[in-house]
Design a protein around this motif. Structure first.
Motif, short mmCIF file in Angstrom:
data_model
loop_
_atom_site.label_atom_id
_atom_site.label_comp_id
_atom_site.label_asym_id
_atom_site.label_seq_id
_atom_site.Cartn_x
_atom_site.Cartn_y
_atom_site.Cartn_z
N CYS A 1 3.52 -5.23 1.93
CA CYS A 1 3.61 -5.18 3.39
C CYS A 1 3.05 -6.48 3.95
CB CYS A 1 2.80 -4.02 3.93
SG CYS A 1 3.27 -2.44 3.20
N SER B 1 8.19 -5.74 6.75
CA SER B 1 7.44 -6.29 7.87
C SER B 1 7.90 -5.64 9.17
CB SER B 1 7.61 -7.82 7.95
OG SER B 1 6.72 -8.35 8.89
N VAL C 1 4.74 2.48 8.39
CA VAL C 1 4.98 2.08 6.99
C VAL C 1 4.99 3.30 6.09
CG1 VAL C 1 4.24 0.61 5.08
CG2 VAL C 1 3.85 -0.15 7.43
N THR D 1 -1.11 -4.89 0.22
CA THR D 1 -1.17 -5.39 1.60
C THR D 1 -2.25 -6.46 1.63
OG1 THR D 1 -2.96 -3.97 2.40
CG2 THR D 1 -0.74 -3.02 2.44
#
Lengths: 304, 256
Positions: B6, B62, B103, B117
């Protein structure tokens, strides 16, 4: 208002940051209770209730078990806010607890203004005022933002236990390689930031440090780029220093860096950006390109 | 193995920021945008893991307006296989809980074995989204890693603590890791890889399809910090400033 303050243990010792949490609760005018996964041999010096789980049983890093222990205390105490330090322990555990409690989380609080929490953004270039929209909130407070008083008192200990088992296995601690450099004892430190541009320019910083009879150091990006070794890093993940003179060259002033150098007696910053956050803590801000200014300053000091 | 990374697009932190009209965030116009520095380490670690294990797929996600496709393409050029763009022109106004929920909603549709992340974004710097995401998905997570190695379904990772100390932990996958600076050395995309990335799948999903929660934190005001004052600012000729500084050091300190 009622707060539950979460202290930390590291390598078998209480971390002093728990006194900052007490200072924060006092600023809020809140009644506070403490929580600690620690040991009865090293307890916070403060009055009031301390919920204590045995660190020998639960470990210092076992977030799932620590979360369950905290949830049990929250159920008993019904606090309005649970407060952590904005540290590796706090930012790991706080979101876990916030989600379980359906609570808002507010990170890195540096001030409280009219009931709103002030947090830095964009490398401290901006400030945001935020409020929780939930009844209970989880807060992390920036290390060094709330000055503790002289600790005193004896807590009333309430022992905690849980059956929760974590899914992580703690293998052990690793200490960064120790060199011959002890920046904590240096009286003069010349420190290089990202603004030095490339590795070759570290030499300029080292020469100025030598001319002043001090040590050279660096901020995190310079160490990560491997331009300067880790044992010369100043900041929350490096060393905390308190020299008589701290010369910050090309350092913008990220909060993590400021946390490591804020006890310096006299701070000079050299930066092309007049608005760089380092200017906040500098006694003198020299607005200049360090590649031009540092060699001139070095020659003039050598000529004294 | 399925890997998710991410990433967030943030302004260059050296930018001259201006406050937006509503006084609730920075003005997004006239800024140079780049991949959040922490996320660059996350992408690199994802690519290294993909290279290590056979039969792996690396997805890059994203959230943001159309411009965030640039950072997805960069991550694809670094070695990602396909991109997911959650289109949201108001992503800047969402809190960490909403972002993580978006997400999580996407990630539930695919079963990822490893998720990376950044440990925080450079602009909001809340350090919440990664750990939130893991909790929402019911996965174990290790935050602030500076070392990562994978073998036979188990990850050994080092967490960076304060003062040069690290904690080494082991965890079985599926698991999530938030990446600290210095974890690795992110690669530069090569020109052939940039060209190849243009042909890779980049799916766009409207945020409304994935956002099912309300914000929990409200921003009332954004402003520049006040100068505390007292600090002296020197500007002008380099030689004169050096003389001035030496005089100040003699007067105010005992070091000269």
């Amino acid at each position: 208002m009622k707060t539950l303050l979460v202290g930390e243990y590291r390598k078998g010792q209480l971390r002093d940051s728990c006194y900052e949490l007490i200072a924060f609760a006092e600023k809020l005018g809140a009644d506070s209770t403490l929580f600690l996964v620690g040991s009865p041999t090293d307890l916070p010096r403060t009055d009031g209730t301390l919920y204590l789980a045995d660190v020998a049983k639960y470990g210092e890093f076992n977030p799932e078990a620590h979360k369950q222990l905290l949830l049990d205390v929250v159920a008993r105490e019904q606090p309005d806010a649970v407060v952590f330090s904005h540290s590796s322990y706090g930012w790991d555990l706080a979101p876990r607890l916030a989600l379980a409690l359906k609570a808002a989380q507010i990170s890195e609080v540096v001030d409280v203004v009219d009931g709103s929490f002030v947090v830095p953004s964009c490398n401290s270039k901006l400030r945001r005022e935020v409020k929780a929209k939930t009844a209970v909130s989880v807060i992390t407070v920036q290390v060094g933002a709330f000055n503790p008083g002289e600790p005193s008192g004896t807590p009333t200990v309430v022992a905690l236990d849980t059956d929760a088992v974590g899914s992580l296995e703690f293998v052990g601690y690793e200490t960064a390689e120790k060199g011959g450099v002890d920046l904590t004892k240096a009286e003069i430190i010349v420190s290089a930031g990202r603004g030095i541009g490339k590795k070759d320019n570290v030499e300029l910083i080292a020469r100025l440090a030598e001319a002043l009879g001090g040590e050279y150091a660096a901020s995190r990006p310079v160490v990560d780029a491997e331009w300067v070794e880790h044992n010369r890093q100043v900041g929350s993940t490096g060393q905390s220093v308190s020299p008589k003179l701290y010369l910050a060259c090309g350092i913008s002033g990220a909060v993590q860096h400021l946390a490591g150098m804020k006890r310096s007696e006299y701070v000079v910053a050299i930066n092309t950006d007049r608005d760089a956050p380092i200017g906040e803590v500098a006694d003198v801000l020299v607005v200049a390109d360090l590649l031009q200014f540092v060699p001139v300053l070095t020659e003039k000091i050598k000529a004294l | 193995m399925k890997i998710l990374v991410c990433i967030k697009q943030v302004p260059d932190m050296e930018s001259k920021f201006r406050i937006n009209g509503a006084g609730t965030w920075y003005d997004e116009s006239d800024l140079a945008w780049r991949i959040n520095e922490y996320d660059e380490y996350a992408v690199e670690q994802g690519v290294r893991l993909k290279e290590q294990v056979a039969d792996a797929e690396l997805v890059v996600l994203s959230i943001g307006p159309d411009r965030v496709k640039e950072v997805i393409k960069k991550a694809l050029a670094m070695g990602g296989d396909r991109g997911v763009h959650v289109k949201d022109d108001a992503a800047f106004a969402k809190d960490s809980f909403e972002i993580a929920s978006i997400v999580a909603e996407y990630a539930q549709k695919e079963s990822f074995d490893v998720i990376f992340t950044g440990m925080q974004s450079q602009d909001r710097a809340s350090a919440q989204v990664g750990v939130y995401l893991a909790e929402m998905l019911g996965l174990p997570s290790v935050s602030t890693i500076v070392d990562f190695s994978y073998a036979d379904g188990t990850v050994t990772a080092s967490r960076e603590l304060e003062g040069g100390l690290k904690a080494v932990v082991k965890v079985a996958t599926p698991a999530l890791f938030t990446c600290q600076l210095g974890l690795n050395t992110p690669r530069y995309p090569t020109l052939p890889n940039i060209m190849k990335a243009k042909k890779k799948e980049l799916l766009t999903v409207e945020v409304a399809e994935l956002l099912k929660v309300d914000e929990r934190v409200e921003t009332s005001r954004v402003y520049f910090p006040e100068r505390k004052g007292g600090g002296l600012v020197l500007e002008g000729d380099v030689g004169e400033m050096a003389d001035r500084l030496i005089a100040l050091l003699k007067e105010k300190t005992t070091v000269l």
